[in-house]
Design an enzyme around this catalytic site. Sequence first.
Site, PDB file in Angstrom:
ATOM      1  CE1 TYR A 180       8.769 -18.529   6.109  1.00 36.94           C
ATOM      2  CE2 TYR A 180       7.141 -17.032   5.194  1.00 36.94           C
ATOM      3  CZ  TYR A 180       7.851 -18.221   5.139  1.00 36.94           C
ATOM      4  OH  TYR A 180       7.626 -19.097   4.102  1.00 36.94           O
ATOM      5  CE  LYS A 188      10.926 -18.193   3.077  1.00 34.45           C
ATOM      6  NZ  LYS A 188      11.729 -19.273   2.435  1.00 34.45           N
TER       7      LYS A 188
END
Length: 261
Positions: A165, A169
Amino acid sequence: MSDHEAGPGREAGGERVALVTGAGSGIGAAVAAALLERGWRVALAGRRAAPLEQAAGRAAAGRALPVAADVTDPESVEALFAAVAARWGRLDLLVNNAGVFGSPQPVEEFSLREWRTVLDTNLTGALLCAQHAFRMMREQDPQGGRIINNGSLSAHTPRPLSAAYTASKHAVTGLTKTLSLEGRPYRIACGQIDVGNAATEMTGRFGAGTLQADGSVKPEPVMDVRHVADAVLYMAGLPLEANVQFMSVLATTMPSFVGRG
């Protein structure tokens, strides 16, 4: 209506058209609802048809277009943008919001399969949608539009056990900068909103306790998701001559982002 509220589609007296991915729940649903309330025509995209249909059913006739789509599938993304073009003939705003967190795992145990799922959804999906948005915005009359990427505070500071994640990002930030640069000749603006602890299904566990950087488990404050939607409305309402490149919106007392700990 103020000049700020006029927005890109209003410049020629037309209706503003937006596409929001991940619009079936959470931040995406809140953003889509806020845009509809403000008078936009909105295509709501997501994997599950039922919540999209429910959201569209609350909108004024003809203003909402629910489209079941998978942002990781190039053919599905192509069909999504074709549906928007067929219905309204233009696109003024893309909100790249679709994303998944993945299960928390130590980096040395993180499965390649889950890594690919997270990166495909959060990063490749954003790229595929941005490519189609660029093509529409470049060719339409009046030319131009805006792309807003959901970056998350993990684009700056990781949570423990979040390799995929966090990497996705951070990469979205690079994509945002590239889109912003390459969009200049076509009046395409691109910015990023980095959200921390909005009250959604994804953050429901935060109140019970979340793993912190020091190894402790503590409850974390959350904020109303409407504040995120309001921030997106501000970004979307600017004329194309102005852009919010990056905006962070977070619960005021959220730990482990401002300061050390």
